[in-house]
Scaffold this motif. Structure first.
Motif, short mmCIF file in Angstrom:
data_model
loop_
_atom_site.label_atom_id
_atom_site.label_comp_id
_atom_site.label_asym_id
_atom_site.label_seq_id
_atom_site.Cartn_x
_atom_site.Cartn_y
_atom_site.Cartn_z
N TYR A 107 53.75 -8.54 54.77
CA TYR A 107 54.04 -8.78 56.21
C TYR A 107 55.39 -8.50 56.28
O TYR A 107 55.74 -7.79 57.44
CB TYR A 107 53.74 -10.23 56.65
N LEU A 108 56.21 -9.04 55.56
CA LEU A 108 57.77 -8.97 55.93
C LEU A 108 58.37 -7.49 55.84
O LEU A 108 59.09 -7.00 56.50
CB LEU A 108 58.33 -9.85 55.07
N SER A 109 57.64 -6.66 55.03
CA SER A 109 58.16 -5.46 54.83
C SER A 109 57.48 -4.54 55.73
O SER A 109 57.98 -3.20 55.59
CB SER A 109 57.79 -5.02 53.36
N ALA A 110 56.52 -4.80 56.28
CA ALA A 110 55.98 -3.85 57.45
C ALA A 110 56.51 -3.89 58.63
O ALA A 110 57.24 -4.63 58.86
CB ALA A 110 54.42 -4.23 57.47
N SER A 111 56.23 -3.06 59.58
CA SER A 111 56.71 -2.62 60.61
C SER A 111 55.80 -2.13 61.81
O SER A 111 54.66 -2.34 61.54
CB SER A 111 57.76 -1.48 60.81
N GLY A 112 56.08 -2.45 63.15
CA GLY A 112 55.15 -2.04 64.09
C GLY A 112 54.51 -3.23 64.70
O GLY A 112 55.21 -4.27 64.74
N HIS A 113 53.48 -3.04 65.53
CA HIS A 113 52.84 -4.45 66.01
C HIS A 113 52.48 -5.36 65.19
O HIS A 113 52.11 -4.73 63.78
CB HIS A 113 51.40 -3.87 66.99
N ILE A 114 52.32 -6.57 65.45
CA ILE A 114 51.86 -7.38 64.56
C ILE A 114 50.59 -7.26 64.06
O ILE A 114 50.43 -7.54 63.00
CB ILE A 114 52.05 -8.98 65.35
N GLY A 115 49.60 -6.58 64.77
CA GLY A 115 48.35 -6.33 64.10
C GLY A 115 48.44 -5.33 62.98
O GLY A 115 47.86 -5.55 61.79
N ASP A 116 49.57 -4.39 63.00
CA ASP A 116 49.68 -3.54 62.02
C ASP A 116 50.03 -4.50 60.65
O ASP A 116 49.89 -4.02 59.45
CB ASP A 116 50.64 -2.47 62.30
N ARG A 117 51.05 -5.16 60.92
CA ARG A 117 51.70 -5.95 59.91
C ARG A 117 50.78 -7.05 59.31
O ARG A 117 50.52 -7.26 58.10
CB ARG A 117 52.82 -6.51 60.37
N LEU A 118 49.77 -7.66 60.09
CA LEU A 118 48.74 -8.35 59.48
C LEU A 118 47.99 -7.62 58.65
O LEU A 118 47.60 -8.01 57.54
CB LEU A 118 47.86 -9.13 60.52
N ILE A 119 47.40 -6.33 58.97
CA ILE A 119 46.55 -5.57 58.17
C ILE A 119 47.26 -5.16 56.99
O ILE A 119 46.76 -5.44 55.67
CB ILE A 119 46.16 -4.32 58.87
N ALA A 120 48.52 -4.83 56.97
CA ALA A 120 49.32 -4.41 55.79
C ALA A 120 49.58 -5.46 54.78
O ALA A 120 49.34 -5.40 53.81
CB ALA A 120 51.00 -4.04 56.09
N ALA A 121 49.64 -6.62 55.17
CA ALA A 121 49.64 -7.96 54.65
C ALA A 121 48.57 -8.28 53.93
O ALA A 121 48.26 -8.69 52.50
CB ALA A 121 50.08 -9.09 55.48
N MET A 122 47.40 -8.29 54.55
CA MET A 122 46.07 -8.52 53.64
C MET A 122 45.86 -7.17 52.63
O MET A 122 45.15 -7.57 51.83
CB MET A 122 45.04 -8.52 54.86
#
Length: 224
Positions: free
Chosen positions: A132-147
């Motif tokens: 999550y912390l290393s992702a960027s963009g919309h919170i939805g994009d970051r949630l998907i990246a984290a999962m």
């Protein structure tokens, strides 16, 4: 039977939760968020009353840590429960009862917390937080990246079959509430696909609720 994260976007104030499990319809029982207040995951031998309880406590002015203390004091059979919270200032707190199932652990940072049970290994929640912390963009994009990061780190000990992502922002209803209640394929990727379709239309759906006179057309057959 679950791994999840709760998160806040410090730029927009949006809250989100993403969750996946080997059990069916995990998001229906375990994900809670309230605009301007916070996000909560209530999982592991789930008590669905604990999510609204934690949100009510944070709405009354309690921090995430104080809300979790309230959950520990008021919840029944709390030794079986796992509850994650993030508040309006991005503070996080987690309760993981000693009777959580299998390999269970948790990780947290400012604006994001993750926890899981029946995990393949104890590094999964930390991988989710870092994703999550290393992702960027919309919170939805970051949630998907984290999962995806959690799944890549091992995820559950067995295959996951359901997933969900919920996002709240300013209005009283979720601006996104995407679920895959059962699949033999990867439910996280099913949610990711749904998000790519839904994301460009999110603002339009909110506008249609607030003032349909200013909303874009539906763009479907019959909308002349």
């Amino acid at each position: 039977m679950t791994f999840s994260l709760v998160a806040r976007c410090p730029d927009t104030g949006m809250f989100g939760i993403a969750i996946s499990s080997s059990s069916p319809a995990v998001a229906a029982r375990c994900s809670y968020a309230r605009a301007g207040v916070g996000a909560v995951a209530s999982q592991n031998v789930t008590d669905p009353t604990l999510g609204p309880l934690a949100l009510d406590l944070m709405q009354s002015g309690k921090s995430a840590a104080e809300a979790i203390e309230g959950v520990q004091a008021q919840g029944k059979f709390i030794e079986y429960r796992q509850v994650l919270a993030v508040d309006s200032e991005g503070r996080t707190a987690i309760h993981s009862g000693p009777n959580s199932l299998g390999i269970w652990t948790q990780a947290q940072a400012q604006n994001v917390a993750s926890g899981g049970n029946l995990l393949a290994n104890d590094g999964v929640p930390q991988a989710i937080v870092e994703g999550y912390l290393s992702a960027s963009g919309h919170i939805g994009d970051r949630l998907i990246a984290a999962m995806r990061a959690g799944l890549a780190a091992g995820g559950e000990a067995g295959p996951v079959h359901s997933a969900g992502m919920k996002i709240v922002d300013k209005v009283s209803w979720p601006v996104a509430d995407l679920r895959c209640d059962w699949t033999e394929e990867c439910p996280i990727e099913a949610i990711a696909t749904a998000w790519q379709v839904y994301k460009p239309q999110l603002d339009a759906y909110v506008q249609r609720a607030l003032d349909p006179r200013e909303a874009p057309s539906y763009g479907v057959p019959g909308d002349e």
